[in-house]
Scaffold this active site. Structure first.
Site, PDB file in Angstrom:
ATOM      1  CG  HIS A 154      -1.714   1.262   1.371  1.00  0.00           C
ATOM      2  ND1 HIS A 154      -2.615   1.676   0.418  1.00  0.00           N
ATOM      3  CD2 HIS A 154      -1.732   2.216   2.344  1.00  0.00           C
ATOM      4  CE1 HIS A 154      -3.178   2.815   0.794  1.00  0.00           C
ATOM      5  NE2 HIS A 154      -2.649   3.156   1.964  1.00  0.00           N
ATOM      6  N   GLY A 169       2.922   4.868   4.015  1.00  0.00           N
ATOM      7  CA  GLY A 169       2.374   5.583   5.150  1.00  0.00           C
ATOM      8  C   GLY A 169       0.894   5.294   5.282  1.00  0.00           C
ATOM      9  CB  SER A 171      -5.494   5.847   4.681  1.00  0.00           C
ATOM     10  OG  SER A 171      -5.390   4.551   4.118  1.00  0.00           O
ATOM     11  N   GLY A 174      -0.886  11.875   3.174  1.00  0.00           N
ATOM     12  CA  GLY A 174      -0.420  12.814   2.146  1.00  0.00           C
ATOM     13  C   GLY A 174       0.402  12.201   1.034  1.00  0.00           C
ATOM     14  CB  SER A 176      -2.479  10.695  -3.420  1.00  0.00           C
ATOM     15  OG  SER A 176      -2.667   9.298  -3.328  1.00  0.00           O
ATOM     16  CG  ASP A 193      -4.688   3.059  -3.120  1.00  0.00           C
ATOM     17  OD1 ASP A 193      -4.584   3.536  -1.981  1.00  0.00           O
ATOM     18  OD2 ASP A 193      -5.476   2.154  -3.407  1.00  0.00           O
ATOM     19  CD  GLU A 217      -8.678   7.944  -3.403  1.00  0.00           C
ATOM     20  OE1 GLU A 217      -9.515   8.253  -2.527  1.00  0.00           O
ATOM     21  OE2 GLU A 217      -8.102   6.844  -3.427  1.00  0.00           O
ATOM     22  NE  ARG A 258      17.657  18.006  14.728  1.00  0.00           N
ATOM     23  CZ  ARG A 258      17.821  19.071  15.518  1.00  0.00           C
ATOM     24  NH1 ARG A 258      17.720  18.934  16.840  1.00  0.00           N
ATOM     25  NH2 ARG A 258      18.092  20.253  14.994  1.00  0.00           N
TER      26      ARG A 258
END
Length: 317
Positions: A154, A169, A171, A174, A176, A193, A217, A258
């Site tokens: 996914h 990550g 749903s 961010g 898409s 997706d 999407e 970092r």
């Protein structure tokens, strides 16, 4: 330094099986059908290929059944040295075994009793104009793609400066929207997706399921056709995966890397890929961060390490 920045885990994955249409198989490899056998499909169960010279000479033990058999100039020359009765017995020994098909290479037209024996036992015989070594190489490439282990992930897959970046990550984090911004900046989409990952030898190749290929999407906007909107140069059918970016909502209690001195990896089908966890926060330009990650990956692939350079400068100060 490993230029691929991948670590191959030392364990074998189970081989797949596939039923392939004979006509499609011949079209892909440039073969002609001499005897179709009793089925319209070939059951492929292994990447391996065999040349049955030992079996034809009478050595009947340890024959690797299940492999495609290739008869070339050497096997044909040996058969011609046998008396007709012995030649028929040698060919029968072969066609009594279980295998997907026999491929006669080098443009050789097999003798009639080879075709007769194949029809008798319901075996498939195909012909190639290529020399044995060349057709075996072509078949090996095809079988490695056909039987490659697969896993669905996914996420999204982008080509950023030539680097295959898998974006994962939860749903609505961010993924898409980031892909859309990268498209605006001239990068290319492979999948949104859902990413179908195949392990081909020691490489991971990602593609998109055919039904949703080239679609993206965007929440609040809906489905967009990337190829129609941005042109054919904005999409790719498949891409080798080099780097994984994990997007997650910013957690103030979590300490993020970092300096780049902590190595994160993401395992897909036994291959460990370098990964960066990128926290998502209002005001952060994720597309720019991913571009920087792709550029940094390319530098590391060429042997340059920014942190190592900085440490060396501090030591020499």
């Amino acid at each position: 330094m490993d230029t691929k920045l991948t670590k191959i885990k030392q364990h074998a994955l189970p081989e797949k099986q596939a039923d392939v249409c004979i006509d499609e198989f011949c079209k892909r490899l440039g073969l002609r059908i001499l005897c179709r056998g009793r089925s319209d499909t070939l059951r492929i169960t292994t990447f391996n290929i065999n040349r049955p010279g030992l079996l034809l000479s009478g050595f009947n033990e340890y024959f690797p059944e299940g492999r495609i058999q290739v008869i070339g100039e050497q096997e044909t020359a040996y058969i011609k040295t046998l008396p007709p009765s012995e030649s028929i017995k040698a060919i029968d020994r072969l066609f009594q075994k279980k295998f997907p098909c026999v491929i006669v290479s080098s443009g050789i037209m097999p003798k009639k009793h080879i075709i007769d024996s194949a029809e008798k036992y319901g075996c498939v015989v195909l012909a190639s104009d290529l020399r044995s070594t060349m057709i075996i190489n072509e078949i090996s490439i095809y079988l490695n793609e056909l039987l490659a282990p697969e896993e669905a992930i996914h996420g999204g897959l982008m080509d950023i400066y030539g680097v295959g970046v898998l974006i994962i990550g939860k749903s609505s984090v961010g993924k898409s929207e980031t892909a859309l911004e990268l498209l605006q900046r001239g990068h290319r989409l492979i999948a949104d997706d859902a990413v179908c990952c195949k392990r081909v030898a020691d490489r991971l190749v990602g593609a998109c399921p055919g039904v949703i290929r080239y679609f993206l999407e965007v929440r609040g906007l809906g489905i967009i056709d990337v190829r129609s909107m941005y042109g054919a140069g904005s999409v790719l059918a498949s891409k080798e995966i080099d780097l994984v970016i994990a997007l997650e909502e910013w957690n103030i209690k979590k300490s993020y890397n970092r300096l780049g001195d902590e190595r994160e990896v993401y395992n897909i089908l036994g291959i460990e890929l370098p990964m960066h966890t990128v926290p998502v926060k209002t005001g952060r330009n994720l597309a720019v961060i991913l571009e920087a990650a792709a550029r940094n990956y390319r530098l590391k692939s060429m042997g340059y390490d920014a942190l190592g350079d900085l440490n060396e400068r501090l030591e020499n100060k």
